[in-house]
Design a protein around this motif. Structure first.
Motif, PDB file in Angstrom:
ATOM      1  N   SER A   1      45.442  48.827  30.535  1.00 51.48           N
ATOM      2  CA  SER A   1      43.988  48.892  30.728  1.00 51.48           C
ATOM      3  C   SER A   1      43.702  48.478  32.164  1.00 51.48           C
ATOM      4  CB  SER A   1      43.278  47.967  29.751  1.00 51.48           C
ATOM      5  OG  SER A   1      43.689  46.634  29.962  1.00 51.48           O
ATOM      6  N   PHE A   2      42.671  49.071  32.737  1.00 48.07           N
ATOM      7  CA  PHE A   2      42.454  48.867  34.161  1.00 48.07           C
ATOM      8  C   PHE A   2      41.147  48.169  34.454  1.00 48.07           C
ATOM      9  CE2 PHE A   2      44.922  52.977  34.213  1.00 48.07           C
ATOM     10  CZ  PHE A   2      46.104  52.380  34.567  1.00 48.07           C
ATOM     11  N   VAL A   3      41.167  47.373  35.509  1.00 48.08           N
ATOM     12  CA  VAL A   3      39.967  46.808  36.096  1.00 48.08           C
ATOM     13  C   VAL A   3      39.491  47.856  37.089  1.00 48.08           C
ATOM     14  CG1 VAL A   3      39.075  44.946  37.532  1.00 48.08           C
ATOM     15  CG2 VAL A   3      40.961  44.491  35.982  1.00 48.08           C
ATOM     16  N   THR A   4      38.211  48.067  37.202  1.00 48.66           N
ATOM     17  CA  THR A   4      37.703  49.049  38.140  1.00 48.66           C
ATOM     18  C   THR A   4      36.828  48.353  39.170  1.00 48.66           C
ATOM     19  OG1 THR A   4      37.721  50.693  36.407  1.00 48.66           O
ATOM     20  CG2 THR A   4      36.403  51.198  38.330  1.00 48.66           C
ATOM     21  N   PRO A   5      37.104  48.549  40.473  1.00 50.61           N
ATOM     22  CA  PRO A   5      36.277  47.907  41.484  1.00 50.61           C
ATOM     23  C   PRO A   5      34.790  48.194  41.294  1.00 50.61           C
ATOM     24  CG  PRO A   5      38.188  48.879  42.517  1.00 50.61           C
ATOM     25  CD  PRO A   5      38.193  49.302  41.067  1.00 50.61           C
ATOM     26  N   GLY A   6      34.439  49.350  40.745  1.00 50.21           N
ATOM     27  CA  GLY A   6      33.044  49.707  40.545  1.00 50.21           C
ATOM     28  C   GLY A   6      32.460  49.171  39.249  1.00 50.21           C
ATOM     29  N   ASP A   7      33.262  48.504  38.417  1.00 48.57           N
ATOM     30  CA  ASP A   7      32.761  47.984  37.143  1.00 48.57           C
ATOM     31  C   ASP A   7      31.593  47.042  37.381  1.00 48.57           C
ATOM     32  OD1 ASP A   7      34.605  49.347  35.683  1.00 48.57           O
ATOM     33  OD2 ASP A   7      35.830  47.606  35.162  1.00 48.57           O
ATOM     34  N   ALA A   8      30.497  47.309  36.672  1.00 55.11           N
ATOM     35  CA  ALA A   8      29.293  46.469  36.741  1.00 55.11           C
ATOM     36  C   ALA A   8      28.903  46.226  38.194  1.00 55.11           C
ATOM     37  CB  ALA A   8      29.545  45.160  36.009  1.00 55.11           C
ATOM     38  N   ALA A   9      28.961  47.255  38.985  1.00 50.22           N
ATOM     39  CA  ALA A   9      28.720  47.172  40.430  1.00 50.22           C
ATOM     40  C   ALA A   9      29.761  46.248  41.041  1.00 50.22           C
ATOM     41  CB  ALA A   9      27.304  46.697  40.702  1.00 50.22           C
ATOM     42  N   ALA A  10      29.719  46.084  42.319  1.00 49.16           N
ATOM     43  CA  ALA A  10      30.674  45.191  42.968  1.00 49.16           C
ATOM     44  C   ALA A  10      30.256  43.762  42.685  1.00 49.16           C
ATOM     45  CB  ALA A  10      30.709  45.455  44.462  1.00 49.16           C
ATOM     46  N   PRO A  11      31.193  42.925  42.241  1.00 48.91           N
ATOM     47  CA  PRO A  11      30.816  41.546  41.965  1.00 48.91           C
ATOM     48  C   PRO A  11      30.346  40.866  43.243  1.00 48.91           C
ATOM     49  CG  PRO A  11      33.188  41.887  41.657  1.00 48.91           C
ATOM     50  CD  PRO A  11      32.588  43.196  42.010  1.00 48.91           C
ATOM     51  N   SER A  12      29.258  40.100  43.136  1.00 42.79           N
ATOM     52  CA  SER A  12      28.729  39.433  44.325  1.00 42.79           C
ATOM     53  C   SER A  12      29.581  38.230  44.697  1.00 42.79           C
ATOM     54  CB  SER A  12      27.278  39.010  44.098  1.00 42.79           C
ATOM     55  OG  SER A  12      27.203  38.169  42.965  1.00 42.79           O
TER      56      SER A  12
ATOM     57  N   VAL B   1      33.446  36.805  44.588  1.00 44.66           N
ATOM     58  CA  VAL B   1      34.849  37.095  44.349  1.00 44.66           C
ATOM     59  C   VAL B   1      35.520  35.778  43.992  1.00 44.66           C
ATOM     60  CG1 VAL B   1      36.989  37.938  45.352  1.00 44.66           C
ATOM     61  CG2 VAL B   1      34.824  39.027  45.948  1.00 44.66           C
ATOM     62  N   THR B   2      36.054  35.714  42.795  1.00 44.44           N
ATOM     63  CA  THR B   2      36.693  34.487  42.335  1.00 44.44           C
ATOM     64  C   THR B   2      38.202  34.645  42.355  1.00 44.44           C
ATOM     65  OG1 THR B   2      36.695  35.222  40.039  1.00 44.44           O
ATOM     66  CG2 THR B   2      34.742  34.002  40.802  1.00 44.44           C
ATOM     67  N   THR B   3      38.886  33.530  42.297  1.00 43.57           N
ATOM     68  CA  THR B   3      40.346  33.605  42.213  1.00 43.57           C
ATOM     69  C   THR B   3      40.767  34.280  40.918  1.00 43.57           C
ATOM     70  OG1 THR B   3      40.419  31.359  41.309  1.00 43.57           O
ATOM     71  CG2 THR B   3      40.767  31.584  43.675  1.00 43.57           C
ATOM     72  N   GLU B   4      39.942  34.129  39.863  1.00 41.51           N
ATOM     73  CA  GLU B   4      40.250  34.783  38.592  1.00 41.51           C
ATOM     74  C   GLU B   4      40.186  36.304  38.736  1.00 41.51           C
ATOM     75  OE1 GLU B   4      37.962  32.258  38.813  1.00 41.51           O
ATOM     76  OE2 GLU B   4      39.094  30.673  37.827  1.00 41.51           O
ATOM     77  N   LEU B   5      39.196  36.792  39.461  1.00 45.43           N
ATOM     78  CA  LEU B   5      39.069  38.233  39.684  1.00 45.43           C
ATOM     79  C   LEU B   5      40.263  38.754  40.478  1.00 45.43           C
ATOM     80  CD1 LEU B   5      37.369  40.856  39.468  1.00 45.43           C
ATOM     81  CD2 LEU B   5      36.386  40.224  41.683  1.00 45.43           C
ATOM     82  N   ILE B   6      40.623  38.042  41.524  1.00 46.50           N
ATOM     83  CA  ILE B   6      41.771  38.449  42.342  1.00 46.50           C
ATOM     84  C   ILE B   6      43.043  38.436  41.500  1.00 46.50           C
ATOM     85  CG2 ILE B   6      43.220  37.802  44.313  1.00 46.50           C
ATOM     86  CD1 ILE B   6      40.583  36.835  45.671  1.00 46.50           C
ATOM     87  N   GLN B   7      43.204  37.398  40.673  1.00 43.83           N
ATOM     88  CA  GLN B   7      44.388  37.313  39.817  1.00 43.83           C
ATOM     89  C   GLN B   7      44.426  38.470  38.826  1.00 43.83           C
ATOM     90  OE1 GLN B   7      46.967  35.029  40.231  1.00 43.83           O
ATOM     91  NE2 GLN B   7      47.942  36.559  38.936  1.00 43.83           N
ATOM     92  N   LYS B   8      43.253  38.877  38.343  1.00 46.74           N
ATOM     93  CA  LYS B   8      43.161  40.016  37.423  1.00 46.74           C
ATOM     94  C   LYS B   8      43.719  41.276  38.090  1.00 46.74           C
ATOM     95  CE  LYS B   8      39.550  40.985  34.095  1.00 46.74           C
ATOM     96  NZ  LYS B   8      38.118  41.054  33.869  1.00 46.74           N
ATOM     97  N   TYR B   9      43.345  41.480  39.353  1.00 43.33           N
ATOM     98  CA  TYR B   9      43.845  42.641  40.088  1.00 43.33           C
ATOM     99  C   TYR B   9      45.345  42.532  40.345  1.00 43.33           C
ATOM    100  CZ  TYR B   9      39.416  44.953  40.867  1.00 43.33           C
ATOM    101  OH  TYR B   9      38.251  45.648  40.674  1.00 43.33           O
ATOM    102  N   LEU B  10      45.817  41.353  40.681  1.00 45.45           N
ATOM    103  CA  LEU B  10      47.250  41.177  40.920  1.00 45.45           C
ATOM    104  C   LEU B  10      48.050  41.429  39.649  1.00 45.45           C
ATOM    105  CD1 LEU B  10      47.156  38.013  43.207  1.00 45.45           C
ATOM    106  CD2 LEU B  10      47.566  40.390  43.907  1.00 45.45           C
ATOM    107  N   ASP B  11      47.544  40.929  38.517  1.00 51.72           N
ATOM    108  CA  ASP B  11      48.218  41.161  37.238  1.00 51.72           C
ATOM    109  C   ASP B  11      48.227  42.654  36.893  1.00 51.72           C
ATOM    110  OD1 ASP B  11      48.615  38.428  36.995  1.00 51.72           O
ATOM    111  OD2 ASP B  11      46.920  38.127  35.624  1.00 51.72           O
ATOM    112  N   GLU B  12      47.094  43.303  37.132  1.00 53.22           N
ATOM    113  CA  GLU B  12      47.019  44.738  36.865  1.00 53.22           C
ATOM    114  C   GLU B  12      47.983  45.499  37.759  1.00 53.22           C
ATOM    115  OE1 GLU B  12      44.009  48.535  36.828  1.00 53.22           O
ATOM    116  OE2 GLU B  12      43.208  46.586  37.352  1.00 53.22           O
ATOM    117  N   ASN B  13      48.078  45.099  39.018  1.00 56.27           N
ATOM    118  CA  ASN B  13      48.997  45.769  39.942  1.00 56.27           C
ATOM    119  C   ASN B  13      50.437  45.647  39.449  1.00 56.27           C
ATOM    120  OD1 ASN B  13      46.835  46.502  41.478  1.00 56.27           O
ATOM    121  ND2 ASN B  13      47.241  45.066  43.133  1.00 56.27           N
TER     122      ASN B  13
END
Length: 80
Positions: free
Chosen positions: A9-20, A22-34
């Motif tokens: 399952s993928f995180v999408t940069p455009g999901d719910a617009a761009a988050p205002s 950026v948290t370490t949790e969000l970055i970790q989500k992308y790293l895990d997805e990668n």
């Protein structure tokens, strides 16, 4: 087709617009997805599913560009 694995399952940069924020949790989500994407690319490459590889590589590239944009926009924090 039976026996076919569901893709990650993928995180999408455009999901719910761009988050205002950026948290370490969000970055970790992308790293895990990668990591999932890289593994999916390797698995599909090994069985010759090149179309699947291309799809995952495109998503990986999008994620990397998004993370690079975050890194470029964020001021460097002083290291102590």
């Amino acid at each position: 087709m039976s026996g076919e694995q569901a893709g990650p399952s993928f995180v999408t940069p455009g999901d719910a617009a761009a988050p205002s924020v950026v948290t370490t949790e969000l970055i970790q989500k992308y790293l895990d997805e990668n990591q999932q994407l890289i593994l999916a690319i390797l698995e599909n490459q090994n069985v010759g599913k090149l179309a699947e590889c291309a799809k995952y590589q495109t998503k990986l590239q999008e994620n990397l560009m998004y993370l690079a944009a975050i890194a470029d926009a964020k001021p460097a924090e002083p290291s102590e």
